[in-house]
Design a protein around this motif. Structure first.
Motif, PDB file in Angstrom:
ATOM      1  N   SER A 169      32.492  40.397  41.424  1.00 23.69           N
ATOM      2  CA  SER A 169      32.340  39.273  41.559  1.00 23.69           C
ATOM      3  C   SER A 169      33.018  38.872  40.944  1.00 23.69           C
ATOM      4  N   LYS A 170      32.048  39.031  39.207  1.00 24.99           N
ATOM      5  CA  LYS A 170      32.241  38.014  38.129  1.00 24.99           C
ATOM      6  C   LYS A 170      33.641  38.616  37.010  1.00 24.99           C
ATOM      7  N   LEU A 171      34.014  39.799  37.210  1.00 27.40           N
ATOM      8  CA  LEU A 171      35.618  39.738  37.068  1.00 27.40           C
ATOM      9  C   LEU A 171      36.732  38.810  37.718  1.00 27.40           C
ATOM     10  N   ASP A 172      36.453  38.542  39.547  1.00 26.26           N
ATOM     11  CA  ASP A 172      37.084  37.529  39.439  1.00 26.26           C
ATOM     12  C   ASP A 172      36.515  36.548  39.301  1.00 26.26           C
ATOM     13  N   GLU A 173      35.009  35.901  39.247  1.00 30.26           N
ATOM     14  CA  GLU A 173      35.036  34.484  39.034  1.00 30.26           C
ATOM     15  C   GLU A 173      35.687  34.415  37.493  1.00 30.26           C
ATOM     16  N   THR A 174      35.304  35.051  36.170  1.00 27.89           N
ATOM     17  CA  THR A 174      35.589  34.788  35.140  1.00 27.89           C
ATOM     18  C   THR A 174      37.310  35.043  35.209  1.00 27.89           C
ATOM     19  N   ILE A 175      38.549  35.549  36.500  1.00 25.89           N
ATOM     20  CA  ILE A 175      39.353  35.206  35.947  1.00 25.89           C
ATOM     21  C   ILE A 175      40.488  34.786  36.665  1.00 25.89           C
ATOM     22  N   ARG A 176      39.102  34.051  38.027  1.00 24.10           N
ATOM     23  CA  ARG A 176      40.232  33.053  38.467  1.00 24.10           C
ATOM     24  C   ARG A 176      39.663  30.949  37.731  1.00 24.10           C
TER      25      ARG A 176
END
Length: 253
Positions: free
Chosen positions: A243-250
């Motif tokens: 979720s942390k990766l997804d939030e950052t990339i998004r």
């Protein structure tokens, strides 16, 4: 005859030999490498100043508009005090050294090996080379798995020259989106582990947006379509990595 043998040893003929016998050939970054370093005497007695063992890798750098491959030391240790190895004698020395958490993973073009050498004055230094397989740390693997779970496929892994880091290189994991929310939005995602320990990892993400429209093509041509962002992930946050990766990339897609 003794003088003749010494002369031959000085150019590497009939010289002492070294052979490292590792406990295993597959490790995880942070593991302890154990084994035995065997030194065999040649035709004459020789004074050995030291036995050194180093973990080595290669990396690419650019010079004069061309790519060259350099070798880098990940860690190097001296095993012993000076000693004399007699003609025909065999001596063994225990080896125990810890692989740094930043040891490159042996994927893609990356190779890692244990280099062993003897320092002998007025002679060709004997050496030995043993390739090993290095797997990611638990934390690094969680990050890489998190990226894959978002629809990315690992395309390439290589070590590239870098400044202002603990080593003269960083290892880059280059992903491309093939499914999911980022397919068609990003050209690629580069993941670089800047610093690691058993408790946390510092990651650099390079988000490369796909050109859309004239503005996008101009940004791509000027290199402004890439965004670099750092993430610090602690061990207690492993369950939140995806979720942390997804939030950052998004935010930058």
């Amino acid at each position: 005859m003794a003088l003749f043998n010494k002369a031959l040893a000085s150019i590497g003929i009939g010289n002492a030999k070294v052979d490292t016998k590792l406990e295993k050939a597959k490790y995880t970054a942070g593991d302890v490498i154990r084994g035995i370093v065997e030194v065999k005497g040649g035709n004459v007695a020789q004074d050995v100043d030291s036995i050194y063992v180093a973990v080595m890798t290669t990396y690419e750098r650019e010079t004069d508009d061309r790519k060259v491959t350099d070798e880098a030391v990940v860690i190097k240790e001296k095993l012993n005090e000076p000693f004399t190895i007699n003609a025909g004698e065999t001596r063994e020395f225990p080896l125990e050294m810890t692989l740094p958490h930043e040891t490159p993973v042996t994927k893609g073009k990356t190779r890692v090996w244990v280099a062993t050498g003897l320092d002998i004055k007025q002679a060709v230094d004997p050496s030995d080379k043993d390739f090993i397989e290095v797997q990611p740390t638990v934390m690094a693997e969680e990050v890489l798995d998190g990226v894959r779970s978002l629809g990315f496929r690992l395309r390439e892994v290589e070590c590239q020259h870098a400044r202002l880091t603990s080593y003269p290189f960083v290892q880059e994991f280059e992903f491309v989106p093939v499914t999911g929310a980022y397919a068609g939005k990003l050209d690629e995602l580069e993941v670089t582990f800047l610093q690691q320990s058993k408790d946390e990892v510092n990651v650099l993400l390079q988000v490369d947006k796909r050109a859309r429209g004239l503005g996008g093509f101009l940004s791509e041509a000027m290199g402004t379509d890439e965004t670099n962002v750092r993430l610090r992930i602690k061990r207690q946050e492993l369950s939140q990595v995806r979720s942390k990766l997804d939030e950052t990339i998004r935010r930058f897609a």
